[in-house]
Design a protein around this motif. Structure first.
Motif, PDB file in Angstrom:
ATOM      1  N   TYR A 142       0.845  -1.201   0.000  1.00  0.00           N
ATOM      2  CA  TYR A 142       0.000   0.000   0.000  1.00  0.00           C
ATOM      3  C   TYR A 142       0.878   1.249   0.000  1.00  0.00           C
ATOM      4  N   ALA A 143       1.904   1.250   0.856  1.00  0.00           N
ATOM      5  CA  ALA A 143       2.790   2.421   0.956  1.00  0.00           C
ATOM      6  C   ALA A 143       3.506   2.688  -0.356  1.00  0.00           C
ATOM      7  N   MET A 144       3.937   1.633  -1.033  1.00  0.00           N
ATOM      8  CA  MET A 144       4.669   1.811  -2.281  1.00  0.00           C
ATOM      9  C   MET A 144       3.785   2.353  -3.396  1.00  0.00           C
ATOM     10  N   ASN A 145       2.478   2.191  -3.265  1.00  0.00           N
ATOM     11  CA  ASN A 145       1.553   2.662  -4.301  1.00  0.00           C
ATOM     12  C   ASN A 145       0.910   4.005  -3.967  1.00  0.00           C
ATOM     13  N   LEU A 146       1.364   4.643  -2.888  1.00  0.00           N
ATOM     14  CA  LEU A 146       0.799   5.946  -2.524  1.00  0.00           C
ATOM     15  C   LEU A 146       1.138   6.976  -3.592  1.00  0.00           C
ATOM     16  N   ASP A 147       0.139   7.754  -3.984  1.00  0.00           N
ATOM     17  CA  ASP A 147       0.391   8.779  -4.991  1.00  0.00           C
ATOM     18  C   ASP A 147       1.089   9.991  -4.401  1.00  0.00           C
ATOM     19  N   ASN A 148       0.984  10.153  -3.091  1.00  0.00           N
ATOM     20  CA  ASN A 148       1.625  11.296  -2.436  1.00  0.00           C
ATOM     21  C   ASN A 148       2.129  10.864  -1.064  1.00  0.00           C
ATOM     22  N   ASP A 149       3.422  10.818  -0.918  1.00  0.00           N
ATOM     23  CA  ASP A 149       4.038  10.401   0.353  1.00  0.00           C
ATOM     24  C   ASP A 149       5.228  11.309   0.636  1.00  0.00           C
ATOM     25  N   PRO A 150       4.979  12.504   1.192  1.00  0.00           N
ATOM     26  CA  PRO A 150       6.063  13.473   1.412  1.00  0.00           C
ATOM     27  C   PRO A 150       7.230  12.878   2.183  1.00  0.00           C
ATOM     28  N   ASP A 151       8.418  13.040   1.607  1.00  0.00           N
ATOM     29  CA  ASP A 151       9.658  12.585   2.246  1.00  0.00           C
ATOM     30  C   ASP A 151       9.657  11.084   2.538  1.00  0.00           C
ATOM     31  N   ASN A 152       8.786  10.334   1.854  1.00  0.00           N
ATOM     32  CA  ASN A 152       8.736   8.869   2.028  1.00  0.00           C
ATOM     33  C   ASN A 152       8.451   8.449   3.469  1.00  0.00           C
ATOM     34  N   GLU A 153       7.769   9.306   4.220  1.00  0.00           N
ATOM     35  CA  GLU A 153       7.566   9.009   5.631  1.00  0.00           C
ATOM     36  C   GLU A 153       6.765   7.724   5.850  1.00  0.00           C
ATOM     37  N   SER A 154       5.717   7.522   5.061  1.00  0.00           N
ATOM     38  CA  SER A 154       4.905   6.309   5.242  1.00  0.00           C
ATOM     39  C   SER A 154       5.707   5.064   4.885  1.00  0.00           C
ATOM     40  N   LYS A 155       6.472   5.144   3.815  1.00  0.00           N
ATOM     41  CA  LYS A 155       7.302   3.998   3.408  1.00  0.00           C
ATOM     42  C   LYS A 155       8.349   3.702   4.478  1.00  0.00           C
ATOM     43  N   PHE A 156       8.979   4.744   4.990  1.00  0.00           N
ATOM     44  CA  PHE A 156       9.976   4.561   6.048  1.00  0.00           C
ATOM     45  C   PHE A 156       9.347   3.904   7.285  1.00  0.00           C
ATOM     46  N   ALA A 157       8.139   4.363   7.626  1.00  0.00           N
ATOM     47  CA  ALA A 157       7.480   3.833   8.825  1.00  0.00           C
ATOM     48  C   ALA A 157       7.209   2.347   8.684  1.00  0.00           C
ATOM     49  N   VAL A 158       6.755   1.933   7.496  1.00  0.00           N
ATOM     50  CA  VAL A 158       6.464   0.507   7.265  1.00  0.00           C
ATOM     51  C   VAL A 158       7.747  -0.315   7.294  1.00  0.00           C
ATOM     52  N   VAL A 159       8.778   0.168   6.607  1.00  0.00           N
ATOM     53  CA  VAL A 159      10.062  -0.552   6.576  1.00  0.00           C
ATOM     54  C   VAL A 159      10.622  -0.703   7.981  1.00  0.00           C
ATOM     55  N   GLN A 160      10.564   0.367   8.745  1.00  0.00           N
ATOM     56  CA  GLN A 160      11.118   0.319  10.090  1.00  0.00           C
ATOM     57  C   GLN A 160      10.354  -0.668  10.970  1.00  0.00           C
ATOM     58  N   LYS A 161       9.026  -0.591  10.962  1.00  0.00           N
ATOM     59  CA  LYS A 161       8.238  -1.485  11.805  1.00  0.00           C
ATOM     60  C   LYS A 161       8.404  -2.946  11.374  1.00  0.00           C
ATOM     61  N   TRP A 162       8.436  -3.191  10.074  1.00  0.00           N
ATOM     62  CA  TRP A 162       8.607  -4.553   9.561  1.00  0.00           C
ATOM     63  C   TRP A 162       9.992  -5.085   9.917  1.00  0.00           C
ATOM     64  N   ALA A 163      11.020  -4.240   9.772  1.00  0.00           N
ATOM     65  CA  ALA A 163      12.399  -4.675  10.023  1.00  0.00           C
ATOM     66  C   ALA A 163      12.652  -4.994  11.485  1.00  0.00           C
ATOM     67  N   GLU A 164      11.846  -4.443  12.373  1.00  0.00           N
ATOM     68  CA  GLU A 164      12.031  -4.737  13.794  1.00  0.00           C
ATOM     69  C   GLU A 164      11.852  -6.226  14.080  1.00  0.00           C
ATOM     70  N   SER A 165      10.989  -6.892  13.298  1.00  0.00           N
ATOM     71  CA  SER A 165      10.727  -8.314  13.538  1.00  0.00           C
ATOM     72  C   SER A 165      11.218  -9.224  12.419  1.00  0.00           C
ATOM     73  N   ASP A 166      11.309  -8.688  11.190  1.00  0.00           N
ATOM     74  CA  ASP A 166      11.666  -9.549  10.052  1.00  0.00           C
ATOM     75  C   ASP A 166      12.502  -8.766   9.034  1.00  0.00           C
ATOM     76  N   PRO A 167      13.758  -8.467   9.346  1.00  0.00           N
ATOM     77  CA  PRO A 167      14.575  -7.679   8.416  1.00  0.00           C
ATOM     78  C   PRO A 167      14.816  -8.389   7.087  1.00  0.00           C
ATOM     79  N   HIS A 168      14.902  -9.715   7.109  1.00  0.00           N
ATOM     80  CA  HIS A 168      15.118 -10.444   5.860  1.00  0.00           C
ATOM     81  C   HIS A 168      13.915 -10.303   4.931  1.00  0.00           C
ATOM     82  N   GLY A 169      12.718 -10.260   5.506  1.00  0.00           N
ATOM     83  CA  GLY A 169      11.530 -10.065   4.699  1.00  0.00           C
ATOM     84  C   GLY A 169      11.531  -8.704   4.022  1.00  0.00           C
ATOM     85  N   VAL A 170      11.962  -7.691   4.748  1.00  0.00           N
ATOM     86  CA  VAL A 170      12.043  -6.343   4.174  1.00  0.00           C
ATOM     87  C   VAL A 170      13.082  -6.325   3.056  1.00  0.00           C
TER      88      VAL A 170
END
Length: 618
Positions: free
Chosen positions: A307-335
């Motif tokens: 969903y984050a990667m398909n956002l038409d407007n994501d200033p400074d990639n904040e939403s993408k960063f938030a998802v990557v960070q939260k996902w990487a906390e438990s599954d960095p290989h998946g990210v």
């Protein structure tokens, strides 16, 4: 007629009103018990104005009578004394008559009744005082506030609560205005009453009131459960009702976010499309989207990532960063797998760096183990980050890792990692960190540069100059190497000039001493201590005189060109004057401090050799 927040009531409603007041008072007393002294509150007697069952059996007790007859009699011969009311039998009769008396009393009589309440039994004292204060609010709210504030905590909290419950019904603006003047604790009481009693106001208005009182943050905590409770039943309706007025209020973004989370939790991530479409405020849209996707990433990270990667407007990639960070906390290989499928654009590298940053924070050991699976461009960064995190937790473990880095192609990587370990280790145990640098064979080739870093740390962070010099002198140096003690002299020269000069005698001969003198000379010139610098020239070894003079005169020409120009005739020799002239002409194009006539004068001091050197430079 009994006056209430809803206007004048007819006589026949008095009894019902008294009953409701009694019930309301029971609620207040029930929830206020924790604030009051144990010996002043009795649950069973909360509505009893005075005394206990045994006191009601005395000869002075008036027999129970018809309530209408009692009210009629009290109007014909008004009771003005608490003691008379005490003699009535039953809490209903006592409360009924008290309210009737208060309704007919003027300000002085109400104040007199308030004074009489001081002699009531503890279980009845506070509830009765609350009745009286509420009546006084209707007559003179400022006097009522003054009287309530005479009591000590926790009694004052109870009375202020009842006072403002009444006040905000008939004069909200005045109640807010006076609440502003209260102490922090009492102001907090007033705010809670206002927000609860005036739930008819919009959320924006209620938060505006709290903001006037300087308690907006607490207001959110107070209102949030109320709104989220409604949202749990119908999140979409709650969202529609609040979004228009709330999306442009920074203080309400948290509230909107909670409703959005509830909505998505109940119906799925598709609700985020509706949420985003309803938001015109771009900042609010970005903040809520980021917060929601971060929450979804806890349990459904791949869906959140897509969903984050398909956002038409994501200033400074904040939403993408938030998802990557939260996902990487438990599954960095998946990210890593998800990012690897992306085209290697600027966004790809940004997300990869965010992954490494989070991976190193939560799983540094696995990052060191698996760094070969990372693109080579970020492998070194990953190692540095992981080592730094480990060093923050266990410097000894990090030191062992760095010492074992024998096969690294880039020696600077090992040096950077070692410096990071030393700095973090030295914060807690400088002795252990220094011992590692001086004795671990795994970093032998880096020892000289690491000790220079250690000297910097001792001087600039710990201000332990003597120890810094001793550490520097422990390092063996080659014939043409510069020892770290020169760094000590250079670092302290500005603030501890005379100490730096004294340390020169301890500096080892050769390039190290030449470097130390040169650094000191430059600082002296910059500080306009040129006389001291020229005097010091007498003790400079012959092999160090030329670089020393170059630094002194270079600093003099750069920072104080006019003074140097005026001193050309006073310099010790023509050779020194020529060097000074060269320095002035060298810096002149950059700083432009001399006039054209002065420039021509300076040229006359140049030796033929220096003139040729200047010409080659230009």
């Amino acid at each position: 007629m009994l006056t209430s927040r809803h206007g004048s009531l007819t006589k026949c409603v008095v009894v019902a009103t008294v009953f409701l007041v009694g019930v309301g008072l029971s609620w207040v007393v029930f929830y206020g018990f924790s604030l009051l002294e144990r010996d002043e509150i009795d649950h069973q007697n909360a509505l009893v104005l005075i005394g206990n069952p045994s006191s009601e059996t005395t000869n002075s007790t008036v027999e129970s009578r018809d309530l209408d007859e009692l009210l009629k009699t009290s109007k014909q011969s008004p009771i003005r004394n608490i003691d008379e009311i005490v003699k009535l039998s039953g809490p209903l009769e006592r409360n009924t008559v008290l309210l009737n008396v208060l309704n007919q009393a003027d300000e002085d009589q109400v104040l007199d009744l308030l004074e009489q309440t001081q002699h009531l039994d503890p279980p009845a004292r506070l509830p009765t005082q609350a009745f009286v204060i509420q009546r006084l609010v209707r007559i003179n709210p400022l006097r009522a506030l003054t009287e309530a504030l005479q009591f000590r905590s926790p009694r004052v909290r109870y009375l202020l609560t009842e006072l403002f419950r009444e006040w905000v019904q008939f004069d909200l603006d005045s109640a807010i205005s006076r609440a502003k003047t209260l102490s922090y604790a009492n102001k907090h009481v007033a705010m809670e009453v206002i927000l609860k009693e005036r739930s008819d106001l919009t959320i924006t208005k209620r938060l505006e009131i709290a903001q006037q009182l300087g308690l907006e943050q607490f207001a959110h905590e107070f209102i949030m459960p109320e709104i989220t409770s409604e949202a749990l039943q119908e999140p979409e309706r709650s969202w529609r009702e609040i979004v228009e007025e709330a999306q442009n209020e920074p203080g309400q973004i948290k509230l909107l976010t909670e409703i959005a989370k509830i909505w998505i939790e109940q119906t799925g991530l598709g609700a985020l499309d509706h949420i985003r479409q309803s938001l015109d405020n771009s900042l609010t849209k970005s903040l809520i989207t980021t917060a929601v996707l971060r929450e979804v990433a806890r349990t459904k990270p791949r869906i959140a990532f897509e969903y984050a990667m398909n956002l038409d407007n994501d200033p400074d990639n904040e939403s993408k960063f938030a998802v990557v960070q939260k996902w990487a906390e438990s599954d960095p290989h998946g990210v890593l797998h998800a990012i690897s499928s992306m085209e290697q654009t600027g966004q790809y590298w940004l997300l990869l760096n965010r992954l490494i940053d989070t991976w190193s924070s939560y799983h540094p050991q696995t990052l060191l183990t698996d760094f070969d699976s990372l693109p080579s461009d970020v492998g070194e960064f990953a190692i540095k980050e992981a080592v730094s995190v480990i060093a923050g937790r266990s410097p000894q473990e990090a030191a062992e890792i760095v010492s074992a880095m024998e096969d690294m192609k880039n020696d600077n990587l090992k040096l950077d990692a070692a410096r990071s370990v030393f700095f973090l280790w030295s914060v807690g145990d400088m002795d252990a960190a220094l011992d590692w640098i001086l004795n671990d064979d795994g970093i032998k080739g880096l020892r000289s540069r690491l000790l220079t870093s250690a000297v910097f740390t001792l001087v600039n962070r710990d201000h332990d100059i003597e120890r810094a010099l001793n550490v520097a002198l422990e390092l063996p140096i080659g014939e043409n190497e510069i020892g770290p003690e020169a760094v000590v002299v250079a670092q302290i020269a500005s603030e501890y000039t005379e100490t730096a000069i004294e340390y020169l005698s301890k500096v080892r001969e050769g390039p190290t001493k030449s470097e130390a003198y040169s650094c000191l000379g430059y600082v002296l010139a910059r500080k306009n201590m040129t006389a001291r610098a020229l005097k010091l020239l007498q003790q400079v070894p012959d092999y160090a005189k030329e670089p020393y003079l170059a630094q002194v005169l270079g600093g003099w020409a750069k920072y104080h060109p006019k003074r140097l120009f005026e001193s050309l005739d006073d310099l010790p020799s023509k050779e020194i004057a020529s060097t000074a002239a060269f320095s002035l002409l060298f810096y002149e194009p950059q700083y432009g401090q001399l006039s054209s006539e002065e420039i021509e004068t300076v040229k006359t001091y140049l030796s033929e050799e220096d003139a040729q050197k200047l010409e080659r430079h230009n």
